[in-house]
Design a protein around this motif. Structure first.
Motif, mmCIF file in Angstrom:
data_model
loop_
_atom_site.group_PDB
_atom_site.id
_atom_site.type_symbol
_atom_site.label_atom_id
_atom_site.label_comp_id
_atom_site.label_asym_id
_atom_site.label_seq_id
_atom_site.Cartn_x
_atom_site.Cartn_y
_atom_site.Cartn_z
ATOM 1 N N PHE A 131 11.483 9.544 10.690
ATOM 2 C CA PHE A 131 12.047 8.472 9.871
ATOM 3 C C PHE A 131 11.866 8.855 8.408
ATOM 4 C CE2 PHE A 131 12.150 3.792 8.664
ATOM 5 C CZ PHE A 131 13.475 3.608 9.067
ATOM 6 N N PRO A 132 12.750 9.719 7.879
ATOM 7 C CA PRO A 132 12.543 10.320 6.561
ATOM 8 C C PRO A 132 12.410 9.334 5.409
ATOM 9 C CG PRO A 132 14.255 11.493 7.761
ATOM 10 C CD PRO A 132 13.952 10.254 8.540
ATOM 11 N N ILE A 133 12.962 8.122 5.535
ATOM 12 C CA ILE A 133 12.838 7.188 4.415
ATOM 13 C C ILE A 133 11.445 6.566 4.343
ATOM 14 C CG2 ILE A 133 15.313 6.664 4.497
ATOM 15 C CD1 ILE A 133 14.582 3.912 5.633
ATOM 16 N N ALA A 134 10.667 6.681 5.404
ATOM 17 C CA ALA A 134 9.320 6.109 5.417
ATOM 18 C C ALA A 134 8.328 7.054 4.756
ATOM 19 C CB ALA A 134 8.878 5.796 6.835
ATOM 20 N N ASP A 135 7.235 6.492 4.310
ATOM 21 C CA ASP A 135 6.141 7.246 3.707
ATOM 22 C C ASP A 135 5.801 8.482 4.543
ATOM 23 O OD1 ASP A 135 3.699 7.402 1.893
ATOM 24 O OD2 ASP A 135 2.727 7.148 3.841
ATOM 25 N N GLN A 136 5.440 9.563 3.875
ATOM 26 C CA GLN A 136 5.152 10.808 4.586
ATOM 27 C C GLN A 136 4.017 10.634 5.580
ATOM 28 O OE1 GLN A 136 6.689 14.111 4.491
ATOM 29 N NE2 GLN A 136 5.487 13.928 6.364
ATOM 30 N N ASN A 137 3.027 9.849 5.237
ATOM 31 C CA ASN A 137 1.905 9.645 6.162
ATOM 32 C C ASN A 137 2.336 8.893 7.422
ATOM 33 O OD1 ASN A 137 -0.164 10.929 4.646
ATOM 34 N ND2 ASN A 137 -0.243 9.166 3.284
ATOM 35 N N ILE A 138 3.308 7.996 7.292
ATOM 36 C CA ILE A 138 3.843 7.329 8.478
ATOM 37 C C ILE A 138 4.559 8.344 9.359
ATOM 38 C CG2 ILE A 138 5.559 5.653 9.299
ATOM 39 C CD1 ILE A 138 4.888 3.909 6.905
ATOM 40 N N ASN A 139 5.354 9.221 8.747
ATOM 41 C CA ASN A 139 6.065 10.238 9.510
ATOM 42 C C ASN A 139 5.106 11.186 10.220
ATOM 43 O OD1 ASN A 139 9.254 10.492 9.154
ATOM 44 N ND2 ASN A 139 8.411 9.520 7.331
ATOM 45 N N THR A 140 4.033 11.541 9.566
ATOM 46 C CA THR A 140 3.041 12.425 10.188
ATOM 47 C C THR A 140 2.363 11.742 11.365
ATOM 48 O OG1 THR A 140 2.636 13.545 8.074
ATOM 49 C CG2 THR A 140 0.932 13.758 9.771
ATOM 50 N N LEU A 141 2.073 10.447 11.204
ATOM 51 C CA LEU A 141 1.358 9.714 12.251
ATOM 52 C C LEU A 141 2.236 9.391 13.454
ATOM 53 C CD1 LEU A 141 -1.166 8.163 13.243
ATOM 54 C CD2 LEU A 141 -0.341 6.180 11.922
#
Length: 360
Positions: free
Chosen positions: A74-84
């Motif tokens: 989900f590229p529009i979300a915060d990078q930490n959300i994408n990593t998690l």
């Protein structure tokens, strides 16, 4: 900027300039968003098949039928959300207790890297779920809240602490799970700085309506003698009071009133025990300026009449249509001296805007 983001930003700029041209506003200040990783909140359905489980969202096809869209990133979300996201999903899949009847997953992140995850179920949560969820929270170094119908289990905290920088100062904000917070933290910082620039330093006082968790209240308080901020939602009032104390600011009072109720109290039409209990004397304030950030419905007629008595009005709007309508009233007594657009919601039609009005 990529051409796709620039095109959508240009379209919003043209829409705002065209819509408000009849008011002859000054040049529009435009505050762009990062093109990716700007959303600090994300919510997904969990889709179950016979042999798979994945994040999902929905879109409607040409026949207006809902279509399931699998979400792996989900590229529009915060990078930490994408990593998690993939890590969390793998752990949920491997634990039958946590996976069973899981309906939704909500993420709330901060610029500092803290993440709260809400797991929403279609079945009651029991002791086995709580044990497994605590282990997962410790393993992934996240906060977890569990929800099902009529049930909420908080394993550690039900909030994250965001840190927003406004010029040279950093402010700490408690952001409570399921309560409103600004979704685009980087654009929010630009909004806070714009509002502070719009507020001339004054020896008089500021009235703020719809203050939420004190997002604007804290930095604006540095420009005024005193601030009276109003908010109706109990959770937001609690968060605002915590934020005021945590940031060691001593010139703010928060009144648990709606904008309509404040207008009635200020005009002497009603007395409110809530004001007495909080030891707030509205008449002791010397208001010169007012800050408003109303809901999408805009400002009611009685409150608009109240605002017309202030020398300076700073109006942040999440709905250009209601701002346009409200300005028809406010420009009977004021003029626009600053005009801004904040791209809080890239790749959507939503527009956040701001005006500074001065009495004619």
């Amino acid at each position: 900027m990529t051409s796709s983001y620039q095109q959508q930003l240009d379209a919003k700029i043209e829409r705002i300039q065209t819509q408000f041209s009849e008011f002859n506003p000054p040049s529009l200040e435009v505050f762009a968003s990062p093109e990716q990783h700007f959303r600090m909140r994300a919510e997904f359905r969990i889709w179950h098949t016979d042999d798979e489980m994945f994040y999902a969202m929905f879109e409607r096809d040409a026949d207006q039928q809902k279509k399931v869209i699998r979400i792996d990133e989900f590229p529009i979300a915060d990078q930490n959300i994408n990593t998690l996201m993939p890590i969390l999903l793998t752990e949920l899949k491997s634990n039958e207790v946590l996976a069973k009847r899981l309906f939704e997953v909500h993420f709330l992140a901060t610029l500092k890297g803290e993440i709260l995850v809400t797991l929403v179920y279609r079945a009651p949560l029991n002791e086995a779920w709580e044990t497994s969820a605590k282990q997962l929270a410790e393993q992934l170094n996240i906060k977890i809240v569990g929800r099902s119908r009529g049930q909420k289990l908080v394993l550690s905290d039900e909030f994250v602490i965001e840190e927003l920088q406004v010029f040279e100062r950093k402010f700490q904000y408690k952001q409570i799970e399921s309560s409103f917070t600004q979704p685009n933290a980087q654009v929010c910082q630009k909004m806070l700085e714009w509002a502070c620039n719009a507020a001339e330093s004054s020896e008089k006082d500021l009235l703020e309506l719809y203050c939420g968790n004190g997002n604007f209240t804290l930095p604006l308080s540095l420009k005024f003698n005193r601030v009276l901020a109003t908010e109706l939602a109990k959770s937001s009032v609690y968060a605002a009071q915590w934020n005021i104390q945590e940031n060691q600011i001593d010139n703010i009072q928060v009144a648990r009133l709606s904008a309509e109720e404040f207008t009635q109290a200020y005009n002497g039409e009603r007395e409110f025990r809530r004001l007495q209990e909080a030891e707030i004397d509205i008449q002791s304030y010397q208001f010169d300026s007012v800050f408003v950030d109303p809901p999408r419905a805009g400002i009611d007629d009685d409150t608009l009449k109240l605002l017309q008595g202030f020398n300076h009005i700073i109006y942040i709007s999440c709905n250009p249509d209601t701002l346009h309508d409200n300005l028809k009233t406010l420009l009977q007594t004021h003029k626009i001296v600053k005009f801004a657009m904040f791209d809080q919601f890239p790749y959507t039609h939503h527009i956040e805007s701001g005006v500074l009005l001065e009495k004619i």
